[in-house]
Design an enzyme around this catalytic site. Sequence first.
Site, PDB file in Angstrom:
ATOM      1  N   SER A   3      57.408 -15.369   9.520  1.00 21.87           N
ATOM      2  CA  SER A   3      58.454 -16.338   9.836  1.00 21.87           C
ATOM      3  C   SER A   3      58.019 -17.372  10.866  1.00 21.87           C
ATOM      4  O   SER A   3      57.086 -18.116  10.644  1.00 21.87           O
ATOM      5  CB  SER A   3      59.711 -15.590  10.287  1.00 21.87           C
ATOM      6  OG  SER A   3      60.771 -16.482  10.433  1.00 21.87           O
ATOM      7  N   HIS A   4      58.674 -17.381  12.005  1.00 25.14           N
ATOM      8  CA  HIS A   4      58.437 -18.401  13.023  1.00 25.14           C
ATOM      9  C   HIS A   4      57.346 -18.004  14.015  1.00 25.14           C
ATOM     10  O   HIS A   4      57.069 -18.746  14.946  1.00 25.14           O
ATOM     11  CB  HIS A   4      59.741 -18.633  13.777  1.00 25.14           C
ATOM     12  CG  HIS A   4      60.338 -17.340  14.219  1.00 25.14           C
ATOM     13  ND1 HIS A   4      60.956 -16.480  13.350  1.00 25.14           N
ATOM     14  CD2 HIS A   4      60.376 -16.736  15.423  1.00 25.14           C
ATOM     15  CE1 HIS A   4      61.354 -15.407  14.007  1.00 25.14           C
ATOM     16  NE2 HIS A   4      61.011 -15.532  15.267  1.00 25.14           N
ATOM     17  N   ASP A  54      61.137 -23.570   9.847  1.00 18.64           N
ATOM     18  CA  ASP A  54      60.150 -22.676  10.457  1.00 18.64           C
ATOM     19  C   ASP A  54      59.004 -22.342   9.502  1.00 18.64           C
ATOM     20  O   ASP A  54      58.899 -22.918   8.418  1.00 18.64           O
ATOM     21  CB  ASP A  54      60.828 -21.400  10.959  1.00 18.64           C
ATOM     22  CG  ASP A  54      61.264 -20.498   9.822  1.00 18.64           C
ATOM     23  OD1 ASP A  54      61.572 -21.029   8.740  1.00 18.64           O
ATOM     24  OD2 ASP A  54      61.287 -19.273  10.004  1.00 18.64           O
ATOM     25  N   ASP A 100      58.243 -20.024   7.340  1.00 22.17           N
ATOM     26  CA  ASP A 100      58.488 -19.655   5.938  1.00 22.17           C
ATOM     27  C   ASP A 100      59.694 -20.369   5.349  1.00 22.17           C
ATOM     28  O   ASP A 100      60.115 -20.054   4.230  1.00 22.17           O
ATOM     29  CB  ASP A 100      58.649 -18.145   5.810  1.00 22.17           C
ATOM     30  CG  ASP A 100      59.833 -17.611   6.600  1.00 22.17           C
ATOM     31  OD1 ASP A 100      60.200 -18.225   7.621  1.00 22.17           O
ATOM     32  OD2 ASP A 100      60.405 -16.584   6.190  1.00 22.17           O
ATOM     33  N   ASP A 142      62.974 -20.575   6.136  1.00 25.51           N
ATOM     34  CA  ASP A 142      64.357 -20.082   6.068  1.00 25.51           C
ATOM     35  C   ASP A 142      65.207 -20.527   7.258  1.00 25.51           C
ATOM     36  O   ASP A 142      66.422 -20.422   7.224  1.00 25.51           O
ATOM     37  CB  ASP A 142      64.421 -18.563   5.850  1.00 25.51           C
ATOM     38  CG  ASP A 142      63.688 -17.775   6.911  1.00 25.51           C
ATOM     39  OD1 ASP A 142      63.076 -18.396   7.806  1.00 25.51           O
ATOM     40  OD2 ASP A 142      63.718 -16.523   6.826  1.00 25.51           O
ATOM     41  N   ARG A 143      64.568 -21.024   8.320  1.00 26.31           N
ATOM     42  CA  ARG A 143      65.355 -21.475   9.476  1.00 26.31           C
ATOM     43  C   ARG A 143      65.518 -22.993   9.472  1.00 26.31           C
ATOM     44  O   ARG A 143      64.737 -23.704   8.854  1.00 26.31           O
ATOM     45  CB  ARG A 143      64.655 -21.092  10.782  1.00 26.31           C
ATOM     46  CG  ARG A 143      64.593 -19.618  11.000  1.00 26.31           C
ATOM     47  CD  ARG A 143      64.033 -19.309  12.372  1.00 26.31           C
ATOM     48  NE  ARG A 143      64.144 -17.874  12.606  1.00 26.31           N
ATOM     49  CZ  ARG A 143      64.111 -17.283  13.787  1.00 26.31           C
ATOM     50  NH1 ARG A 143      63.938 -18.025  14.870  1.00 26.31           N
ATOM     51  NH2 ARG A 143      64.227 -15.995  13.901  1.00 26.31           N
ATOM     52  N   THR A 175      72.612  -8.154  13.418  1.00 27.39           N
ATOM     53  CA  THR A 175      71.574  -9.183  13.322  1.00 27.39           C
ATOM     54  C   THR A 175      70.623  -8.884  12.160  1.00 27.39           C
ATOM     55  O   THR A 175      70.228  -7.748  11.964  1.00 27.39           O
ATOM     56  CB  THR A 175      70.786  -9.205  14.646  1.00 27.39           C
ATOM     57  OG1 THR A 175      71.693  -9.595  15.668  1.00 27.39           O
ATOM     58  CG2 THR A 175      69.628 -10.168  14.591  1.00 27.39           C
ATOM     59  N   GLU A 231      73.453 -17.208  11.238  1.00 28.11           N
ATOM     60  CA  GLU A 231      73.061 -16.533  12.465  1.00 28.11           C
ATOM     61  C   GLU A 231      72.771 -17.598  13.519  1.00 28.11           C
ATOM     62  O   GLU A 231      72.318 -18.693  13.193  1.00 28.11           O
ATOM     63  CB  GLU A 231      71.797 -15.711  12.248  1.00 28.11           C
ATOM     64  CG  GLU A 231      71.988 -14.526  11.333  1.00 28.11           C
ATOM     65  CD  GLU A 231      70.796 -13.581  11.435  1.00 28.11           C
ATOM     66  OE1 GLU A 231      70.875 -12.634  12.233  1.00 28.11           O
ATOM     67  OE2 GLU A 231      69.805 -13.807  10.733  1.00 28.11           O
ATOM     68  N   SER A 281      70.379 -17.722  15.340  1.00 29.13           N
ATOM     69  CA  SER A 281      68.936 -17.911  15.441  1.00 29.13           C
ATOM     70  C   SER A 281      68.443 -18.930  14.406  1.00 29.13           C
ATOM     71  O   SER A 281      67.436 -18.708  13.744  1.00 29.13           O
ATOM     72  CB  SER A 281      68.233 -16.573  15.251  1.00 29.13           C
ATOM     73  OG  SER A 281      68.704 -15.944  14.065  1.00 29.13           O
ATOM     74  N   LYS A 325      68.355 -16.743   4.129  1.00 29.12           N
ATOM     75  CA  LYS A 325      68.771 -17.980   4.768  1.00 29.12           C
ATOM     76  C   LYS A 325      67.855 -19.089   4.268  1.00 29.12           C
ATOM     77  O   LYS A 325      66.755 -18.818   3.799  1.00 29.12           O
ATOM     78  CB  LYS A 325      68.770 -17.849   6.283  1.00 29.12           C
ATOM     79  CG  LYS A 325      67.457 -17.429   6.897  1.00 29.12           C
ATOM     80  CD  LYS A 325      67.672 -17.176   8.382  1.00 29.12           C
ATOM     81  CE  LYS A 325      66.395 -16.724   9.066  1.00 29.12           C
ATOM     82  NZ  LYS A 325      66.425 -15.307   9.472  1.00 29.12           N
TER      83      LYS A 325
HETATM   84  C1  G1P Z   1      65.378 -12.642  14.956  1.00 28.10           C
HETATM   85  C2  G1P Z   1      66.748 -13.261  15.026  1.00 28.10           C
HETATM   86  C3  G1P Z   1      67.591 -12.782  13.872  1.00 28.10           C
HETATM   87  C4  G1P Z   1      66.868 -13.090  12.555  1.00 28.10           C
HETATM   88  C5  G1P Z   1      65.457 -12.525  12.591  1.00 28.10           C
HETATM   89  C6  G1P Z   1      64.663 -12.941  11.367  1.00 28.10           C
HETATM   90  O1  G1P Z   1      65.481 -11.248  15.030  1.00 28.10           O
HETATM   91  O2  G1P Z   1      67.384 -12.978  16.252  1.00 28.10           O
HETATM   92  O3  G1P Z   1      68.843 -13.383  13.920  1.00 28.10           O
HETATM   93  O4  G1P Z   1      67.564 -12.546  11.476  1.00 28.10           O
HETATM   94  O5  G1P Z   1      64.769 -12.994  13.741  1.00 28.10           O
HETATM   95  O6  G1P Z   1      64.520 -14.324  11.278  1.00 28.10           O
HETATM   96  P1  G1P Z   1      65.259 -10.413  16.395  1.00 28.10           P
HETATM   97  O7  G1P Z   1      63.905 -10.789  16.915  1.00 28.10           O
HETATM   98  O8  G1P Z   1      66.337 -10.856  17.322  1.00 28.10           O
HETATM   99  O9  G1P Z   1      65.391  -8.968  15.983  1.00 28.10           O
HETATM  100 ZN    ZN Z   2      61.677 -17.576   8.933  1.00 27.23          ZN
END
Ligand code: G1P
Ligand code: ZN
Length: 543
Positions: free
Chosen positions: A113-114, A277, A279, A281-282, A344, A363, A365, A376
Amino acid sequence: MPILVRPTAPFADQKPGTSGLRKKVTVFQQPNYLENFVQSIFDSLEGFGGQTLVLGGDGRFFNREAVDIILRMAAANGFGRVLVGQRGILSTPAASCVIRKYRAFGGIVLSASHNPGGPHEDFGIKYNIGAGGPAPEKVTEAIYAQSQAIGEYRIFEGGAVDIDRLGSQRLGEMAVEVIDPVADYAGLMEELFDFPAIRALFASGFRMRYDAMHAVTGPYAHAILEDRLGAPAGTVVNGTPLPDFGGGHPDPNLVHARDLVAAMSGADAPDLGAASDGDGDRNMILGRNFYVTPSDSLAVLAANARLAPGYAGGLAGIARSMPTSQAADRVAAALGIRCFETPTGWKFFGNLMDAGLATFCGEESFGTGSNHVREKDGLWAVLLWLNLLAARRQQVEQIVRQHWATYGRNYYSRHDYEALGTAEADGLMADLRGSLTELRSKRFGEYVVRLADDFAYTDPVDGSVSMKQGIRVVFSDGSRIVYRLSGTGTEGATLRVYVERFEPDPAKHDQDTQVALAGLIRLADEIAGIALRTGRSAPTVIT
Ligand code: G1P
Ligand code: ZN
């Protein structure tokens, strides 16, 4: 057929977190590490013989090697066909789209992801089910259980596939279709949104800056925004995906997307700024000199959903993760629809969408999405914003301010304390948990505690229960402080503190968020003893 069965032994650390298994690349490069996890996925599934698997990732370092291994393991384990994105690329929402469209058995998405990418950064893998969404906990628990008992894995060693070449190939008895990673997804977006209206918006001189952060959405954004919607060339910046994301941190927030934030300030800044981000999804949404919090974005999009053709019939319901602000709840109440509060992680929304209970989910985030896929979806959120800007012809700031005037404003911020010691963070949470009973009767100046608990969720569809999903301290005026530990990190622990206060009076909607929340932020520290216990006087990241 040259299928090898290789002996192996378990790795103790293969428990999936909030979103799949994430580790340093060097961990994944250990002999058998990836193979063990992939075989554990396959061993935990039933009935995939002859079926279709979708495969792709965000293009980060190790993506290609992983795609090659997984293709050969899918062939050796009896999948009938794999749909793989060209060059091994599929954004997370595009993977979900492809799984659903071709009725695949499931999919494997390669992404952290990010999190940063590169030889010394992060890699990740997650399994998505046939509905297109992240595997629910019972599946991830089964995968973990398999990973702890594994003794061998199966791999095909009789050939290779060229993942750069579109079209059909074979790997032993298995078909491999190398697909255009963008086409199916772009087609779905065109069904949901009013492309002619958005095209007219761009033609009228509307300016946008979309920062793909050198991550996976570059090709998607070029194809959709510039090619199909007629945004001028140069609207998409950092649009070439790189294995190390150009050395950046592909997380669309005020800290990591600072170039975009800078470009969006000033009198002649573009009308809309957006970023996605690693991948895809954000999303982050900015107006000219204006930041839209993800929680507000969800609420505004829900309130305006009918402006988009795909949602003209209205929403069945809204779902948000527990720490996300309650702005969406107010919209749901006004629309007369239900609002669900989940733990979450996007995986908790899947059942609600499958059951037709929720159409939009979000979310805090930087995650927003709908039932068009089961992930997402960053570009989806950007396109819905474009659709509503095309319909309303106002500035982003005006739209959000009008929203606050109608529904009230939920001041909201998240404070992250990154790279804490695991024992230190666990101790802080354990002590907070231990103090819940005592907290329930407490008063802190003007703040009287109304509820203090460790959030537990019972899924209304399948009755499954998830415990210990975050400590909530709710005050009598509805203000909240939430504490939880991140489940996505690969090193140490991250404490997340979420702070929220509702302000109904439009005359008080102009405050700086951190100032408006200052009293609660102090209280958050006092209740958990953050500075005292961690020696940190300030959070690492504020969003
Ligand atoms: C974080 C975000 C959460 C999201 C996840 C995946 O998880 O807070 O909302 O679904 O990344 O993108 P966390 O690191 O808080 O467990
Ligand atoms: Zn992501």
